[in-house]
Design a protein around this motif. Structure first.
Motif, mmCIF file in Angstrom:
data_model
loop_
_atom_site.group_PDB
_atom_site.id
_atom_site.type_symbol
_atom_site.label_atom_id
_atom_site.label_comp_id
_atom_site.label_asym_id
_atom_site.label_seq_id
_atom_site.Cartn_x
_atom_site.Cartn_y
_atom_site.Cartn_z
ATOM 1 N N ALA A 1 65.924 67.905 90.356
ATOM 2 C CA ALA A 1 66.280 67.928 88.932
ATOM 3 C C ALA A 1 66.302 69.374 88.454
ATOM 4 C CB ALA A 1 65.296 67.111 88.106
ATOM 5 N N ILE A 2 67.287 69.682 87.602
ATOM 6 C CA ILE A 2 67.397 70.999 86.968
ATOM 7 C C ILE A 2 67.085 70.823 85.492
ATOM 8 C CG2 ILE A 2 68.912 72.951 86.462
ATOM 9 C CD1 ILE A 2 70.694 72.034 88.783
ATOM 10 N N LEU A 3 66.198 71.655 84.967
ATOM 11 C CA LEU A 3 65.849 71.579 83.550
ATOM 12 C C LEU A 3 66.801 72.458 82.745
ATOM 13 C CD1 LEU A 3 61.955 71.790 83.747
ATOM 14 C CD2 LEU A 3 63.453 69.801 83.975
ATOM 15 N N GLY A 4 67.310 71.913 81.654
ATOM 16 C CA GLY A 4 68.254 72.675 80.844
ATOM 17 C C GLY A 4 68.202 72.279 79.389
ATOM 18 N N GLN A 5 69.332 72.484 78.704
ATOM 19 C CA GLN A 5 69.517 72.214 77.287
ATOM 20 C C GLN A 5 68.841 73.279 76.421
ATOM 21 O OE1 GLN A 5 71.617 69.695 75.960
ATOM 22 N NE2 GLN A 5 72.235 69.600 78.099
ATOM 23 N N SER A 6 68.749 73.004 75.131
ATOM 24 C CA SER A 6 68.339 74.000 74.150
ATOM 25 C C SER A 6 67.022 74.670 74.543
ATOM 26 C CB SER A 6 68.175 73.326 72.777
ATOM 27 O OG SER A 6 67.872 74.277 71.797
ATOM 28 N N GLY A 7 67.013 76.003 74.397
ATOM 29 C CA GLY A 7 65.834 76.772 74.749
ATOM 30 C C GLY A 7 65.895 77.362 76.140
ATOM 31 N N THR A 8 66.910 76.990 76.914
ATOM 32 C CA THR A 8 67.085 77.562 78.247
ATOM 33 C C THR A 8 68.325 78.445 78.261
ATOM 34 O OG1 THR A 8 68.397 75.677 79.018
ATOM 35 C CG2 THR A 8 66.024 75.567 79.360
ATOM 36 N N SER A 9 68.399 79.333 79.249
ATOM 37 C CA SER A 9 69.574 80.185 79.411
ATOM 38 C C SER A 9 70.703 79.366 80.011
ATOM 39 C CB SER A 9 69.243 81.362 80.331
ATOM 40 O OG SER A 9 70.423 81.965 80.820
ATOM 41 N N SER A 10 71.760 79.154 79.252
ATOM 42 C CA SER A 10 72.865 78.341 79.758
ATOM 43 C C SER A 10 73.501 79.008 80.980
ATOM 44 C CB SER A 10 73.915 78.105 78.670
ATOM 45 O OG SER A 10 74.438 79.327 78.186
ATOM 46 N N ASN A 11 73.531 80.339 81.009
ATOM 47 C CA ASN A 11 74.099 81.028 82.170
ATOM 48 C C ASN A 11 73.323 80.689 83.443
ATOM 49 O OD1 ASN A 11 76.124 82.315 80.728
ATOM 50 N ND2 ASN A 11 74.935 84.162 80.381
ATOM 51 N N ASP A 12 71.990 80.746 83.359
ATOM 52 C CA ASP A 12 71.174 80.490 84.544
ATOM 53 C C ASP A 12 71.194 79.012 84.918
ATOM 54 O OD1 ASP A 12 69.566 81.202 86.677
ATOM 55 O OD2 ASP A 12 67.706 81.102 85.539
ATOM 56 N N VAL A 13 71.173 78.137 83.916
ATOM 57 C CA VAL A 13 71.290 76.704 84.192
ATOM 58 C C VAL A 13 72.614 76.423 84.907
ATOM 59 C CG1 VAL A 13 71.562 74.410 83.166
ATOM 60 C CG2 VAL A 13 69.832 75.982 82.262
ATOM 61 N N GLY A 14 73.695 76.999 84.371
ATOM 62 C CA GLY A 14 75.018 76.720 84.918
ATOM 63 C C GLY A 14 75.196 77.229 86.330
ATOM 64 N N VAL A 15 74.738 78.461 86.587
ATOM 65 C CA VAL A 15 74.953 79.031 87.916
ATOM 66 C C VAL A 15 74.061 78.338 88.953
ATOM 67 C CG1 VAL A 15 73.264 80.925 87.848
ATOM 68 C CG2 VAL A 15 75.420 81.236 89.069
ATOM 69 N N THR A 16 72.893 77.842 88.530
ATOM 70 C CA THR A 16 72.036 77.066 89.441
ATOM 71 C C THR A 16 72.704 75.747 89.787
ATOM 72 O OG1 THR A 16 70.071 78.080 88.434
ATOM 73 C CG2 THR A 16 69.740 76.077 89.730
ATOM 74 N N TRP A 17 73.218 75.080 88.787
ATOM 75 C CA TRP A 17 73.970 73.833 88.960
ATOM 76 C C TRP A 17 75.165 74.069 89.885
ATOM 77 C CZ3 TRP A 17 77.358 72.038 84.261
ATOM 78 C CH2 TRP A 17 78.055 70.873 84.584
ATOM 79 N N TRP A 18 75.903 75.150 89.622
ATOM 80 C CA TRP A 18 77.077 75.497 90.431
ATOM 81 C C TRP A 18 76.671 75.776 91.879
ATOM 82 C CZ3 TRP A 18 77.913 80.126 93.021
ATOM 83 C CH2 TRP A 18 79.198 80.324 93.549
ATOM 84 N N SER A 19 75.559 76.468 92.071
ATOM 85 C CA SER A 19 75.130 76.807 93.423
ATOM 86 C C SER A 19 74.835 75.553 94.229
ATOM 87 C CB SER A 19 73.896 77.715 93.380
ATOM 88 O OG SER A 19 73.507 78.091 94.678
ATOM 89 N N LEU A 20 74.150 74.588 93.618
ATOM 90 C CA LEU A 20 73.866 73.344 94.339
ATOM 91 C C LEU A 20 75.156 72.605 94.677
ATOM 92 C CD1 LEU A 20 70.700 71.891 92.553
ATOM 93 C CD2 LEU A 20 70.853 73.520 94.435
#
Length: 960
Positions: free
Chosen positions: A652-671
């Motif tokens: 599971a990847i933690l995201g949404q408000s309060g997180t860096s969307s750039n880091d959430v997105g690139v982690t999601w993309w990497s997987l």
């Protein structure tokens, strides 16, 4: 001049705000004369065969934001109505939306596009074109302009101006426009980020009320997480022109490079209370940009400013805009294009109330972009031939034997990570850079490595050879030189800005070298290597498949794709192992990190061989067929502790408000990109109410804060056997709680000696033993050395605090530092002893003895011995919480701007840590391991953590 808003306009605004069918249910808004923008964009005579954009959109162009569907509908309509348009779909976004390049010119030019391309190709390479032929080509070539807009989806005015421009140049019957089209091919890339624009357009619909909203703090203007700036995976596409990780960029760059435009503009928006920025940029400027390109930037700027003066619009040039980092759309400058940035103050839709009391409407912001477009194209029409002459002269000069690029070659040393090597070559060749391979081993004198050390080096057969003396020398140098240069006066200005205001004049990262980003060992040679090299071709060798007569099957752990091989097999129900120590089983040599499937683990899997071969084909890996489990010599056997059984990751990847969307997105993309396995995204704010038992891996991308409730929920989950992986600010939040034994440097000054002793213990573990007699003495020795013996006078807690506060001012915006890798740790499979680390303003971690520092900042080397006088101080030095041994020096900076104060603060800190907590573990990255999809070296560490962590780092759970 602004006039009072009339009833029709008021009714129109209402209909646009909420839709006609609901208008009767809501109160009509009061009018505001400042919202009635009177100036017309489309004036003059237009061919009535082309449908007016207002008709297609259903509202006056620029009145509101056109959606991606409406923009595409307009293009599809117009291309059937005129012979001035040629439309190419150059890519599709992740969400399936088309990206178009609209070619606008006279029918005669459009019929000769292939001939024009051939001439452009000839003009680009002086090795195959004479001066006489070049002169003829320049006389015959039309000007080429590439006009691109709204790469950030919530910077919307550019795309609406592009739509206006397409119609204007396709339909205008003005003789001046017709002549411009005879002289030029205009390529309009109207909407560079359709997924982001669609996300933002949807938020406009959701937050639109009955009355126009001119408050730039409102949700209408700002949107909500993850906002519209980025694409589907939350990538900033304007930082991707060199890294080429996204489909939008790959297709766009391929077409831009094919057409080699003389002019490339990039239409953006900035803060709503600003005005309008245009080129040219200020320092720092990358040294690899041709002086002629900078000269023309000034000429175009003067013309654009005059067009704004005529309309009474405020603007400025330069100021915060610099061109040092080469990964923006201005990458085309290094290929000879003249690049112009537009930055219009962002109105979102209705308009924005400004400090002077006026309102700038959205329609006016579109008008600014449209006028800029026309001004730049008219400048190009005037100066195209002279610009072609400068282009030709520069292309010749960079190939000259006395060129600064003439005697330089980049070498990427041969290795087993073919996946990563192929990725590097793919990116270089996409920029028309010529790549070769060493046909045999050779010695290279005065070779410089990533640490800046010059030596004679052995270049193995199969290494990549990239001579800088080639047509794309400027771009090649910009992305491959180890250390980009900067003017001394700019460095001084930067330091003064930091000291006076605590701010930087740098707009982006100061390090970006591709081999460092990719974690590939490389050299720079001071010569043009041409002998015993062949053009690179992707290996056509057949992949070895799994055979029935083997008892186990393996893939090489040095290759990044081996991690995906393991993950995908586990998802298919196969039991998988990884080895943490190299071994020789019969004829097969297995490196540390190799992934192994044994027949004994999978006795009941009838499809085992086909699953192995299918997964190997997906990951482009060859299988090693193992016939015996007996290790040659003293190497491990297949039944011992070094063959670790893995557990399928449930992620599971933690995201949404309060997180860096750039880091959430690139982690999601990497997987999705590197593994392609299933995973879940969770709302971090709802974590305490989430059933975490479904997951054994939680990834926490950078978050601005972590509440005590969330931290307690995570702690309980980790203690039950979970693997928690944190990045950057999330790491800071966890390290600041009692949850973790790893601490921030800010919090250890009372116990500095304890952490220094832990550091010395790790360093001593890397040192060779001395005289063996000392270790087999029959008596107790009295003169043993301890880490705290002869230690220098330590800095007080107050001094450490004072230094730390001062050093924080100078933390880098993005510099490449040397990472010292624990090559015996499972997290570092596929990683060399020294790993480049992209380091920014991130938490500085310090590790005690009961936690593991997997990658630390700084590589120790022996210091050159200098003859000392009897008065010299022989003691080691305390410059922070740590001490430096007197016979050692620590190498830190590889590339980019790193102030000495920051180097002292960061040295010996941990980039990657691991610690056990109950039955589980915490793995912490001090920064973002997959920056912009490009830091493949540190991304491998993340992939190892995700896929191998549940099986290696936690207590196994046996299901009865």
């Amino acid at each position: 001049m602004r006039k009072p808003i009339n009833a029709a306009v008021c009714a129109g605004l209402l209909a646009l705000s909420i839709g006609t069918s609901q208008a009767s249910l809501l109160m009509k808004p009061t009018y505001n004369a400042d919202l009635d923008y009177q100036s017309q964009m489309l004036t003059g005579n237009y061919n009535k065969a082309l449908t007016h954009p207002d008709t297609i959109l259903g509202f006056p162009i620029g009145q509101r934001v056109a959606t991606p569907a409406q923009i595409n509908q307009s293009i599809e309509t117009w291309k059937t109505q005129t012979d001035r348009l040629h439309v190419i779909e150059y890519a599709k976004s992740h969400e399936g939306r088309p990206l178009h390049a609209v070619f606008i010119s006279s029918p005669k030019n459009l019929e000769k596009m292939d001939e024009i391309l051939a001439k452009l190709d000839s003009l680009s390479d002086p090795r195959k074109t004479s001066d006489a032929k070049a002169k003829q080509i320049i006389d015959e070539l039309p000007a080429i302009a590439w006009m691109a807009y709204s790469i950030h989806g919530n910077e919307t005015s550019g795309a609406d101006a592009a739509l206006t421009s397409i119609y204007h140049y396709a339909a205008s019957e003005d003789p001046k426009v017709q002549q411009l089209l005879e002289d030029m091919i205009i390529v309009i890339d109207p909407m560079m980020n359709p997924d982001g624009r669609d996300r933002f357009a949807k938020s406009l619909e959701q937050y639109r009320g009955t009355a126009p909203n001119v408050d730039d703090q409102s949700l209408l203007h700002r949107g909500d997480w993850p906002y519209g700036r980025t694409n589907h995976y939350y990538f900033d596409l304007n930082r991707d022109f060199v890294y080429l990780t996204q489909p939008e960029t790959k297709g766009r760059v391929k077409l831009i490079n094919k057409w080699r435009p003389q002019l490339m503009i990039d239409g953006h928006e900035m803060g709503p209370q600003d005005t309008y920025l245009m080129g040219p940029p200020r320092q720092p400027l990358n040294f690899n940009i041709a002086p002629s390109v900078q000269k023309w930037a000034k000429t175009f700027s003067v013309d654009q400013g005059a067009a704004f003066d005529e309309n009474g619009w405020r603007y400025y040039t330069g100021e915060w805009f610099e061109n040092w980092y080469p990964g923006y759309s201005n990458y085309a400058e290094y290929r000879g294009s003249m690049h112009i940035l537009y930055e219009q103050s962002r109105m979102a839709e209705d308009g924005v109330r400004r400090p002077e009391g006026t309102i700038q409407t959205y329609k006016e912001s579109v008008h600014h972009q449209f006028v800029s477009t026309m001004a730049n194209l008219e400048s190009l029409q005037k100066h195209s031939k002279e610009m072609y002459k400068d282009y030709w002269s520069d292309r010749k000069s960079i190939l000259d034997k006395d060129s600064p690029y003439a005697n330089k070659t980049y070498v990427v040393l041969a290795n087993n990570n073919q996946t990563r090597m192929n990725t590097l070559v793919e990116k270089l060749q996409a920029q028309d850079i010529e790549v070769y391979v060493a046909d045999k081993e050779f010695k290279a004198k005065d070779a410089t490595n990533h640490l800046g050390k010059t030596q004679t080096a052995t270049v193995p057969k199969g290494s990549l050879i990239i001579p800088n003396r080639q047509p794309e020398a400027r771009l090649l140098s910009a992305i491959m030189e180890f250390d980009a240069q900067i003017l001394p006066e700019t460095v001084q200005e930067e330091r003064q800005k930091i000291l006076r205001e605590g701010q930087s004049i740098m707009y982006d990262t100061s390090a970006w070298n591709l081999t460092m980003m990719y974690g590939l060992e490389a050299l720079t040679l001071p010569t043009n290597v041409t002998d015993d090299i062949s053009p690179f071709t992707k290996s056509s060798q057949d992949q070895v498949k799994a055979s029935k007569d083997a008892i186990a099957w393996a893939v090489n752990g040095d290759d990044d794709a081996s991690v995906a091989f393991a993950a995908r097999l586990m998802e298919r129900g196969v039991q998988v192992r990884v080895i943490d120590k190299a071994t020789q089983l019969g004829t097969e040599s297995l490196v540390r990190g190799s992934v192994v499937v044994t027949i004994t683990d999978n006795l009941n899997n009838a499809n085992l061989l086909s699953l192995i071969n299918e997964t190997a084909a997906e990951t482009a890996l060859s299988i090693q067929n193992i016939k015996t489990g007996y290790g040659t010599g003293d190497t491990p056997e297949w039944g011992g502790e070094h063959f670790k059984l893995l557990t399928q990751p449930q992620i599971a990847i933690l995201g949404q408000s309060g997180t860096s969307s750039n880091d959430v997105g690139v982690t999601w993309w990497s997987l999705d990109t590197h593994l392609g396995i299933r995973h879940t995204q969770l709302d971090s704010s709802a974590l305490p109410r989430t059933d975490l038992r479904r997951y054994n891996v939680l990834i926490m991308p950078s978050a601005y804060s972590v509440s005590d409730t969330t931290a307690n929920a995570l702690k309980a989950w980790v203690e039950q056997g979970g693997t928690l992986i944190t990045h950057d600010n999330s790491t800071q939040a966890i390290a600041s709680k009692e949850f973790s034994k790893v601490k921030l440097v800010d919090d250890i000054f009372e116990d500095a000696e304890q952490y220094d002793i832990a550091l010395q213990r790790r360093l001593l573990a890397q040192e060779p033993l001395g005289d063996m007699k000392d270790y087999f003495a029959m008596t107790v020795q009295e003169d043993l050395a301890y880490p705290w013996d002869d230690a220098p006078k330590r800095l007080s807690k107050e001094d450490l605090k004072k230094r730390n506060t001062w050093q924080k001012l100078f933390m880098p915006a993005g510099a490449m530092l040397s990472g010292d890798v624990d090559t015996q740790h499972w997290l570092t499979f596929g990683t060399s002893e020294t790993l480049p680390l992209l380091y920014s303003r991130q938490p500085v971690l310090v590790v005690p003895e009961n936690a593991e520092a997997v990658v630390t900042v700084g590589v120790y080397t022996d210091k050159k011995k200098v003859k000392k006088s009897k008065d010299d101080d022989d003691e080691s030095k305390a410059i922070g919480w740590y001490t430096l041994p007197e016979d050692k020096e620590i190498n830190i900076r590889m590339s980019g701007l790193l102030w000495p104060e920051a180097a002292q603060r960061i040295a010996n800190s941990a980039y990657l840590t691991r610690e056990s907590v109950g039955n589980g573990q915490i793995i912490m990255f001090s920064g973002e391991p997959i920056f912009r999809g490009a830091t493949l070296g540190t991304n491998r560490l993340l992939l190892n953590a995700v896929v191998f962590g549940p099986g290696i780092g936690t207590r196994p759970n046996i299901v009865l």
